[in-house]
Scaffold this active site. Structure first.
Site, PDB file in Angstrom:
ATOM      1  NE  ARG A 142      43.875  40.656  37.032  1.00  0.00           N
ATOM      2  CZ  ARG A 142      44.373  40.823  38.250  1.00  0.00           C
ATOM      3  NH1 ARG A 142      45.232  41.779  38.496  1.00  0.00           N
ATOM      4  NH2 ARG A 142      44.034  40.022  39.247  1.00  0.00           N
ATOM      5  CD  GLU A 179      39.244  43.148  41.343  1.00  0.00           C
ATOM      6  OE1 GLU A 179      39.478  42.178  40.584  1.00  0.00           O
ATOM      7  OE2 GLU A 179      39.734  44.270  41.167  1.00  0.00           O
ATOM      8  CG  HIS A 180      36.483  38.739  44.442  1.00  0.00           C
ATOM      9  ND1 HIS A 180      36.853  37.424  44.622  1.00  0.00           N
ATOM     10  CD2 HIS A 180      37.491  39.499  44.924  1.00  0.00           C
ATOM     11  CE1 HIS A 180      38.048  37.406  45.218  1.00  0.00           C
ATOM     12  NE2 HIS A 180      38.454  38.640  45.399  1.00  0.00           N
ATOM     13  CG  ASP A 214      36.782  36.526  37.354  1.00  0.00           C
ATOM     14  OD1 ASP A 214      36.424  36.346  38.539  1.00  0.00           O
ATOM     15  OD2 ASP A 214      37.932  36.247  36.937  1.00  0.00           O
ATOM     16  N   GLY A 241      48.818  40.813  43.437  1.00  0.00           N
ATOM     17  CA  GLY A 241      47.473  40.963  42.858  1.00  0.00           C
ATOM     18  C   GLY A 241      47.534  41.411  41.414  1.00  0.00           C
ATOM     19  CG  ASP A 270      43.674  37.041  37.041  1.00  0.00           C
ATOM     20  OD1 ASP A 270      42.920  38.026  36.997  1.00  0.00           O
ATOM     21  OD2 ASP A 270      43.998  36.472  38.097  1.00  0.00           O
ATOM     22  CE1 TYR A 308      39.499  34.801  43.330  1.00  0.00           C
ATOM     23  CE2 TYR A 308      38.944  32.483  43.005  1.00  0.00           C
ATOM     24  CZ  TYR A 308      39.011  33.776  42.531  1.00  0.00           C
ATOM     25  OH  TYR A 308      38.553  34.046  41.261  1.00  0.00           O
TER      26      TYR A 308
END
Ligand code: GLA
Length: 393
Positions: free
Chosen positions: A36, A42-43, A45, A132, A180, A230
């Site tokens: 995907r 971003e960051h 979810d 990524g 993802d 992460y």
């Protein structure tokens, strides 16, 4: 400069041919699942936010068949080695590491009471690894889809994505959100997937304007997400929410973050500003895209990148450089917006641009990036594609 995407049909026939070489049998089950790219969101979810990815036309393909034993014998393009798993036992983390994605998914099926018959399988991928672009989610959802074929069963799509996410958490040591695996499982041609991560509801949004092209630029620089960066970011957001005393990031405003700036302390205050800002940018971007308002969408993508670079600190100099080159090409050169995509710490950028200028833009991105870094990037265009599916069943 613009790389062609390998055709899925070619990938499948190459995989079937190698399967025959390695296992001397005919593959009767073929599963494919895509990587995907995320346009924005971003960051967040794992912060009840919104994300807007799509399934790209690059796939992990698994071909194979039942082998009449109680063992899984799995081989991939990575090496000639055949990994053997004893299916009479619940799967545990082991070596080699790449097989953990499969072990984790098999375990998910075992935990649901499925007795997995022995099988032989070969894996081939056109999703660049460590870029990524969710090659691991693609491997997980391809495995789950292969097992559906083997067991002649069909999981609910959401359940399948969550099973794959659990495999990533427990077998790959990455506390990822749902983006993802949702993108890989729910993907549809010509559709973006706007996911409300609070409710877990994916909404399919049309994306079929032929005048728009999404370029993916793989910087070829890679840092492991499982090395702690992460998880540390995720922890910062959890700590921030606790200090703010709220149940969900959806209940937090930027005024709340400002009012608690000192109490949150650095870097949690900046992490918090990113989360709140990125949630509202993603909502605004979905609305802008729906009305073809690119003059609004571009700056939102730019602000997303800057926030990931300065406040969330998950970018790196190569990603910043690739985005900078796209910004210099600018609106007059056909670039609508550019930003890093995915978990960061290396990987790829996403550049939304005018189709008629896409090839020239890709050439400039590649040559300027290579001039500055000495690294040849991988640049390709992608359109929203079909999510995980069985082929020929
Ligand atoms: C990785 C994770 C996703 C998401 C992104 C950042 O890709 O797997 O869940 O958190 O990073 O948006």
């Amino acid at each position: 400069m613009l790389q062609l995407n390998p055709d899925l049909t070619d990938l499948v026939s190459d995989a079937a041919a190698t399967f025959m070489d390695r296992f001397h049998g005919i593959a009767t089950i073929t599963a494919a699942a895509p990587g995907r790219v995320n346009l924005i969101g971003e960051h967040i979810d794992y912060c009840d936010g919104f994300v807007m990815p799509f399934a790209i036309d690059r796939y992990v393909v698994i071909v194979g068949c039942a082998n009449g034993t109680t063992q899984a014998r799995i081989s991939s393009e990575v090496s000639d080695e055949i990994v053997v798993l004893d299916l009479t036992l619940p799967q545990e983390v082991g070596e080699p590491k790449w097989a953990n994605y499969l072990r984790g998914v098999i375990r998910g099926f075992q935990d649901r009471g499925h007795n997995i018959p022995g099988f032989d399988a070969f894996i081939l991928s056109s999703v660049p690894g460590g870029a990524g672009l969710s090659s691991s989610a693609a491997l997980e959802s391809a495995t789950a889809t292969f097992l559906e074929g083997l067991l002649d069963t069909v999981l609910d799509t959401r359940e399948k994505a969550l099973l794959c996410q659990k495999a990533e958490h427990e077998f790959a040591n990455c506390p990822c959100g749902i983006m993802d695996q949702f993108a890989s499982c729910f993907g549809k041609p010509n559709r973006l997937i706007l996911i409300d991560c609070q409710t877990g509801e994916p909404e399919l949004i049309p994306f079929e304007n032929p005048d728009l092209t999404v370029l993916i630029s793989n910087t070829m620089v890679h840092h492991e997400l499982s090395d702690g960066g992460y998880a540390a970011r995720r922890k910062h957001t959890e700590d921030g929410l606790a200090i703010l005393g709220k149940a969900s990031w959806r209940d937090v405003s930027s005024a709340d973050v400002q009012a608690h700036w000192e109490k949150l302390g650095d870097p949690i205050n900046r992490r918090s500003r990113h989360v709140v800002g990125e949630i509202s940018r993603t909502i605004a971007a979905a609305a802008a895209l729906a009305r073809n308002d690119f003059e609004t969408l571009g700056p939102l993508m730019a602000a997303s990148h800057d926030s990931l670079r300065d406040d969330f600190e998950v970018s790196c100099k190569e990603l910043d450089l690739m985005v900078e080159i796209a910004r210099k090409i600018g609106r007059s050169g056909g670039v609508i917006g550019a930003r890093m995509t995915g978990g960061g710490f290396g990987g790829s950028t996403v550049t939304l641009c005018e189709s008629r200028k896409a090839s020239a833009i890709a050439t400039t991105l590649a040559s300027e990036y290579e001039k500055a870094t000495g690294i040849t990037p991988q640049i390709f265009a992608s359109r929203p594609s079909q999510g995980a599916h069985l082929i020929g069943k």
